[in-house]
Scaffold this active site. Structure first.
Site, PDB file in Angstrom:
ATOM      1  N   SER A  33     -92.109  21.885  79.195  1.00  0.00           N
ATOM      2  CA  SER A  33     -92.502  22.988  80.067  1.00  0.00           C
ATOM      3  C   SER A  33     -93.984  23.303  79.903  1.00  0.00           C
ATOM      4  CB  SER A  33     -91.679  24.218  79.682  1.00  0.00           C
ATOM      5  OG  SER A  33     -92.205  25.378  80.289  1.00  0.00           O
TER       6      SER A  33
ATOM      7  N   TYR B 235     -87.440  30.135  72.815  1.00  0.00           N
ATOM      8  CA  TYR B 235     -87.279  29.131  73.876  1.00  0.00           C
ATOM      9  C   TYR B 235     -88.514  28.229  73.943  1.00  0.00           C
ATOM     10  CZ  TYR B 235     -87.959  27.111  78.454  1.00  0.00           C
ATOM     11  OH  TYR B 235     -88.279  26.224  79.452  1.00  0.00           O
TER      12      TYR B 235
ATOM     13  N   LYS C  72     -89.333  23.904  72.948  1.00  0.00           N
ATOM     14  CA  LYS C  72     -89.981  22.850  73.740  1.00  0.00           C
ATOM     15  C   LYS C  72     -91.082  22.180  72.901  1.00  0.00           C
ATOM     16  CE  LYS C  72     -87.365  23.264  77.254  1.00  0.00           C
ATOM     17  NZ  LYS C  72     -86.334  22.220  77.463  1.00  0.00           N
TER      18      LYS C  72
HETATM   19  C1  UD1 Z   1     -90.257  31.574  83.201  1.00  0.00           C
HETATM   20  C2  UD1 Z   1     -90.443  31.624  81.720  1.00  0.00           C
HETATM   21  C3  UD1 Z   1     -90.877  30.253  81.261  1.00  0.00           C
HETATM   22  C4  UD1 Z   1     -89.790  29.261  81.592  1.00  0.00           C
HETATM   23  C5  UD1 Z   1     -89.437  29.319  83.056  1.00  0.00           C
HETATM   24  C6  UD1 Z   1     -88.140  28.552  83.232  1.00  0.00           C
HETATM   25  C7  UD1 Z   1     -91.053  33.932  81.145  1.00  0.00           C
HETATM   26  C8  UD1 Z   1     -92.149  34.839  80.731  1.00  0.00           C
HETATM   27  N1  UD1 Z   1     -91.414  32.657  81.373  1.00  0.00           N
HETATM   28  O1  UD1 Z   1     -91.518  31.195  83.805  1.00  0.00           O
HETATM   29  O2  UD1 Z   1     -91.117  30.247  79.875  1.00  0.00           O
HETATM   30  O3  UD1 Z   1     -90.220  27.962  81.277  1.00  0.00           O
HETATM   31  O4  UD1 Z   1     -89.235  30.661  83.506  1.00  0.00           O
HETATM   32  O5  UD1 Z   1     -87.660  28.622  84.521  1.00  0.00           O
HETATM   33  O6  UD1 Z   1     -89.906  34.325  81.281  1.00  0.00           O
HETATM   34  N2  UD1 Z   1     -91.650  37.696  88.983  1.00  0.00           N
HETATM   35  C9  UD1 Z   1     -91.576  38.914  89.634  1.00  0.00           C
HETATM   36  N3  UD1 Z   1     -90.334  39.468  89.828  1.00  0.00           N
HETATM   37  C10 UD1 Z   1     -89.187  38.870  89.420  1.00  0.00           C
HETATM   38  C11 UD1 Z   1     -89.263  37.616  88.747  1.00  0.00           C
HETATM   39  C12 UD1 Z   1     -90.523  37.074  88.539  1.00  0.00           C
HETATM   40  O7  UD1 Z   1     -92.588  39.490  90.023  1.00  0.00           O
HETATM   41  O8  UD1 Z   1     -88.105  39.422  89.603  1.00  0.00           O
HETATM   42  C13 UD1 Z   1     -92.980  37.064  88.796  1.00  0.00           C
HETATM   43  C14 UD1 Z   1     -93.349  36.855  87.343  1.00  0.00           C
HETATM   44  O9  UD1 Z   1     -94.053  37.944  86.838  1.00  0.00           O
HETATM   45  C15 UD1 Z   1     -94.213  35.599  87.437  1.00  0.00           C
HETATM   46  C16 UD1 Z   1     -93.658  34.840  88.645  1.00  0.00           C
HETATM   47  O10 UD1 Z   1     -92.919  35.805  89.392  1.00  0.00           O
HETATM   48  O11 UD1 Z   1     -95.522  35.949  87.734  1.00  0.00           O
HETATM   49  C17 UD1 Z   1     -92.748  33.707  88.258  1.00  0.00           C
HETATM   50  O12 UD1 Z   1     -91.771  34.184  87.357  1.00  0.00           O
HETATM   51  P1  UD1 Z   1     -90.558  33.270  86.863  1.00  0.00           P
HETATM   52  O13 UD1 Z   1     -89.896  32.645  88.027  1.00  0.00           O
HETATM   53  O14 UD1 Z   1     -89.718  34.083  85.948  1.00  0.00           O
HETATM   54  O15 UD1 Z   1     -91.260  32.077  86.076  1.00  0.00           O
HETATM   55  P2  UD1 Z   1     -92.258  32.132  84.820  1.00  0.00           P
HETATM   56  O16 UD1 Z   1     -92.375  33.481  84.246  1.00  0.00           O
HETATM   57  O17 UD1 Z   1     -93.514  31.476  85.246  1.00  0.00           O
END
Ligand code: UD1
Length: 338
Positions: free
Chosen positions: A125, A150, A154
């Site tokens: 990742s 987690y 990795k």
């Molecule tokens: C997340 C994990 C990452 C993991 C990956 C696996 C965290 C901090 N990181 O990545 O370690 O490898 O998932 O799939 O959990 N967002 C919103 N609202 C939401 C959900 C997300 O605003 O309800 C935003 C988040 O702040 C982020 C973006 O959307 O900026 C993507 O979020 P997400 O899909 O959870 O992925 P990551 O955080 O990048």
């Protein structure tokens, strides 16, 4: 040669099984159904016209892993997806993560190292880079201290593979994914989050379908053009194809080192608001969302430098964010019978 796909009924695993079968590989899936459904087998079969072999196995059972390799003694290629991936859960229950993600990896490598030559593709990742200093992120950007068990699994997983490949017949490719999203264009397979989705795109599609009332956007005060975080959203079908390309590279002995590492992303960063806007455009639905506080542990931005994957691996993302979001939306509608 038969290819073992662990976690082959999961989100990325199932799409990879499809691409492997499309390329003529014989596949056996090992999955414990802990975070997947047996119906995914039918979805794969509907797309490829061929039902893959399936073994329901808990890979944390070392004896079961040994028995599997005795039964399927022609497996010398493994694509290893089976792992836990919820960051928050890993903080609450670290040993579950070390057992699932590290214990299982060790058992698989112990069996593979008995072979004169074998091929191993590992789901890593971009989380290993933490908040990288420079964008886009190249493969030689420093790995930073993990922010969760987690993420640590990795990093440790990569090290275990490097140490082992160095002294055995195992050849490996570590694939560092950016943010996998989307679904198969046929809508026969897609993402099936259990409970409340933690990731952005399934939360968006579940909100649009009426399963969730409102999407929370975690922070709009980041140092980015619109204040929301930036990620590199890679279509799961492109990602799946990269696994087949990587496996072939090893089988055809094109690899330059025993262990190679590639970033898998589109190379393009999109903000949370851009994802929302694109979703609204492709679905024709207005999304109910609200800006809330930042989520602990989120980094500001991450997107891939894709040159190594393009030039050395010979793989390039072909689908764009709107393809990914429209396929995710089509899938959500299909599973809710709408
Ligand atoms: C997340 C994990 C990452 C993991 C990956 C696996 C965290 C901090 N990181 O990545 O370690 O490898 O998932 O799939 O959990 N967002 C919103 N609202 C939401 C959900 C997300 O605003 O309800 C935003 C988040 O702040 C982020 C973006 O959307 O900026 C993507 O979020 P997400 O899909 O959870 O992925 P990551 O955080 O990048």
């Amino acid at each position: 040669m038969k290819i073992l796909v662990t976690g082959g009924l999961g989100f990325i695993g199932s799409h990879t099984v499809v691409e492997l079968q499309n390329e003529g590989f014989d596949v056996v899936i090992a999955d414990d159904l802990s975070n997947s459904s047996i119906n995914v087998l039918d979805g794969i079969t509907a797309i490829t016209g061929k039902k893959p072999e399936f073994e329901q196995i808990d890979l944390r059972d070392k004896k079961a892993v040994q028995d599997f390799f005795k039964k399927h003694d022609n497996v010398s290629g493994v694509i290893h997806f089976a792992a836990s991936k919820a960051v928050g859960e890993s903080v609450e229950n670290p040993l579950l993560y070390y057992e699932n993600n590290i214990g299982v990896l060790v058992y698989l490598l112990q069996e593979l190292q008995k072979k004169e030559e074998s091929y191993f593709i590992f789901s890593s990742s971009c989380t290993v880079y933490g908040q990288a200093e420079k964008m886009p992120i190249t493969e030689d950007a420093p790995v930073q201290a993990a922010m969760s068990p987690y993420g640590n699994t990795k990093q440790i997983g990569e090290e275990i593979i490097r140490d082992t490949a160095g002294v055995t017949g195992i050849n490996a490719i570590l694939l560092r994914y950016f943010n996998p999203v989307g679904a198969h264009a046929s809508a026969h397979i897609g993402e099936l989050p259990i409970g409340v989705p933690q990731n952005l795109v399934p939360f968006i599609t579940q909100t649009a379908i009426g399963l969730r009332e409102q999407l929370s956007v975690f922070g709009d005060d980041y140092p980015t053009p619109d204040g929301t975080c930036i990620r590199d959203y890679i279509h799961v079908v492109d990602l799946a194809k990269a696994h087949v390309t990587a496996l072939k590279r090893l089988i055809e002995k094109k690899n330059k080192e025993k262990v190679e590492v590639f970033n898998l992303g589109t190379g393009k960063g999109n903000s949370v608001l851009e994802v929302i806007n694109t979703f609204e455009k492709v679905s024709g639905k207005k999304l109910n969302y609200k800006i809330v506080d930042r989520r602990a542990g989120d980094i500001t931005e991450a997107y891939a430098d894709t040159r190594k994957a393009n030039d050395v691996l010979g793989w390039k993302a072909e689908l764009a964010l709107d393809d990914a979001l429209s396929s995710a939306w089509k899938w959500e509608q299909k599973i809710r019978n709408k």
